[in-house]
Motif scaffolding. Structure first.
Motif, mmCIF file in Angstrom:
data_model
loop_
_atom_site.group_PDB
_atom_site.id
_atom_site.type_symbol
_atom_site.label_atom_id
_atom_site.label_comp_id
_atom_site.label_asym_id
_atom_site.label_seq_id
_atom_site.Cartn_x
_atom_site.Cartn_y
_atom_site.Cartn_z
ATOM 1 N N SER A 134 1.285 0.947 -3.843
ATOM 2 C CA SER A 134 1.458 1.513 -2.515
ATOM 3 C C SER A 134 1.225 0.448 -1.438
ATOM 4 O O SER A 134 1.961 0.359 -0.455
ATOM 5 N N HIS A 135 0.197 -0.372 -1.643
ATOM 6 C CA HIS A 135 -0.129 -1.437 -0.697
ATOM 7 C C HIS A 135 1.005 -2.484 -0.652
ATOM 8 O O HIS A 135 1.431 -2.903 0.426
ATOM 9 N N SER A 136 1.502 -2.855 -1.824
ATOM 10 C CA SER A 136 2.592 -3.838 -1.894
ATOM 11 C C SER A 136 3.862 -3.281 -1.253
ATOM 12 O O SER A 136 4.591 -4.000 -0.563
ATOM 13 N N GLN A 166 -2.891 -15.965 1.508
ATOM 14 C CA GLN A 166 -1.549 -15.628 1.964
ATOM 15 C C GLN A 166 -0.747 -14.978 0.840
ATOM 16 O O GLN A 166 -0.834 -15.387 -0.314
ATOM 17 N N ILE A 167 0.033 -13.973 1.215
ATOM 18 C CA ILE A 167 0.879 -13.274 0.264
ATOM 19 C C ILE A 167 2.333 -13.523 0.629
ATOM 20 O O ILE A 167 2.716 -13.309 1.787
ATOM 21 N N ALA A 168 3.137 -13.947 -0.341
ATOM 22 C CA ALA A 168 4.567 -14.132 -0.082
ATOM 23 C C ALA A 168 5.367 -13.292 -1.065
ATOM 24 O O ALA A 168 5.159 -13.365 -2.277
ATOM 25 N N ALA A 195 -1.086 -12.953 5.912
ATOM 26 C CA ALA A 195 -2.477 -13.051 5.477
ATOM 27 C C ALA A 195 -2.935 -11.685 4.986
ATOM 28 O O ALA A 195 -2.717 -10.680 5.649
ATOM 29 N N CYS A 196 -3.545 -11.629 3.792
ATOM 30 C CA CYS A 196 -4.008 -10.352 3.261
ATOM 31 C C CYS A 196 -5.018 -10.552 2.141
ATOM 32 O O CYS A 196 -4.908 -11.472 1.347
ATOM 33 N N GLY A 197 -6.009 -9.659 2.083
ATOM 34 C CA GLY A 197 -7.025 -9.732 1.030
ATOM 35 C C GLY A 197 -6.929 -8.589 0.032
ATOM 36 O O GLY A 197 -7.857 -8.346 -0.716
ATOM 37 N N GLY A 198 -5.809 -7.864 0.030
ATOM 38 C CA GLY A 198 -5.667 -6.697 -0.853
ATOM 39 C C GLY A 198 -5.211 -7.048 -2.262
ATOM 40 O O GLY A 198 -5.103 -8.216 -2.605
ATOM 41 N N THR A 199 -4.977 -6.012 -3.062
ATOM 42 C CA THR A 199 -4.443 -6.235 -4.410
ATOM 43 C C THR A 199 -2.945 -5.937 -4.392
ATOM 44 O O THR A 199 -2.509 -4.955 -3.796
ATOM 45 N N HIS A 200 -2.177 -6.813 -5.041
ATOM 46 C CA HIS A 200 -0.713 -6.722 -4.995
ATOM 47 C C HIS A 200 -0.118 -6.756 -6.386
ATOM 48 O O HIS A 200 -0.719 -7.308 -7.304
ATOM 49 N N VAL A 201 1.080 -6.208 -6.525
ATOM 50 C CA VAL A 201 1.802 -6.326 -7.795
ATOM 51 C C VAL A 201 2.230 -7.781 -7.962
ATOM 52 O O VAL A 201 2.270 -8.540 -6.991
ATOM 53 N N GLY A 226 3.962 -1.248 1.159
ATOM 54 C CA GLY A 226 3.747 -1.322 2.605
ATOM 55 C C GLY A 226 4.105 -2.687 3.164
ATOM 56 O O GLY A 226 4.748 -2.800 4.209
ATOM 57 N N HIS A 227 3.708 -3.758 2.445
ATOM 58 C CA HIS A 227 4.092 -5.114 2.868
ATOM 59 C C HIS A 227 5.601 -5.262 2.927
ATOM 60 O O HIS A 227 6.152 -5.818 3.868
ATOM 61 N N LEU A 228 6.245 -4.783 1.871
ATOM 62 C CA LEU A 228 7.693 -4.924 1.763
ATOM 63 C C LEU A 228 8.373 -4.175 2.905
ATOM 64 O O LEU A 228 9.271 -4.703 3.563
HETATM 65 ZN ZN LIG Z 1 -1.700 -7.096 1.056
#
Ligand SMILES: [Zn+2]
Length: 216
Positions: free
Chosen positions: A102-104, A175-177, A185-191, A106-108
């Protein structure tokens, strides 16, 4: 001592060991702190991990996890561990994966909306199971229905492209790409790969107090 955030290194690490570094209580709720943790503390619009710890043939359930400065508080019920004790951590996989998905997603969604409408800027994300959304500031240059159709088509395209999600560090900031989208910039958990998100559909676009909310 600063806790080592193992959940930042691997979303798919569901079991690990750690040493209990502190015990405490706040408003009747007991918590422990660890030298390293795979439990994600609630924050950044992402819910807390839950799970269990096992030690010395005993068990406690981790009900809620929160940040406390540079430490992480694991609020628990059941048997208390002892300071210095080595405990086995087990994260609830289903909850973790739902949250990471769900978090990932949201980024997308934020990247696609920002890329499609030049003035839109994501300002808030909420990735809880009871209704996830991203809020934007800016102007939608098209009708809501048209925006939903366009964004849903691009979401579908991005997920079927199976782009990897890469984690890096810039000036001490994580950083998440995602594929070709600009990193954030993000400190969450991602796929690890957009493919794992499965399917995301924007269901509603609504204006709210000068912001535009995309629910998914
Ligand atoms: Zn994130």
């Amino acid at each position: 001592m600063t806790v080592k955030k193992m959940y930042e290194m691997d979303t798919y690490l569901f079991e690990s060991e750690a040493v209990v570094t502190a015990l405490g209580e706040e408003e009747g709720k007991k918590f422990f702190q660890l030298d390293q943790s795979i439990f994600y503390p609630q924050g950044g619009g992402q819910p807390s991990d839950t799970g269990t710890i096992h030690f010395d043939a005993k068990e406690a359930s981790v009900d809620f996890v929160a940040k406390d400065g540079e430490e992480i508080r694991h609020y628990f019920s059941g048997e208390p561990p002892a300071i210095g004790e080595v405990v086995e951590l087990v994260v609830d996989q289903k909850n973790r994966l739902e949250n990471a998905n769900s978090h990932s997603a949201g980024h997308l969604l934020a990247s696609i909306v920002e890329g499609s409408f030049s003035t839109m800027k994501a300002v808030k994300g909420y990735h809880f199971p009871n209704g996830s959304y991203i809020e934007f500031e800016g102007q939608l240059e098209v009708e809501k229905e048209e925006a939903i159709a366009l964004v849903n088509q691009k979401l579908c395209q991005a997920i079927s492209s199976k782009w990897p999600v890469e984690i890096s560090e810039m000036g001490g900031v994580r950083q998440i790409a995602m594929g070709p989208f600009p990193s954030v910039a993000c400190g969450g958990t991602h796929v690890a790969n957009l493919e794992q998100i499965g399917r995301v559909v924007v269901t509603k676009v609504k204006r709210k107090k000068g912001r535009i909310r995309f629910s998914y």
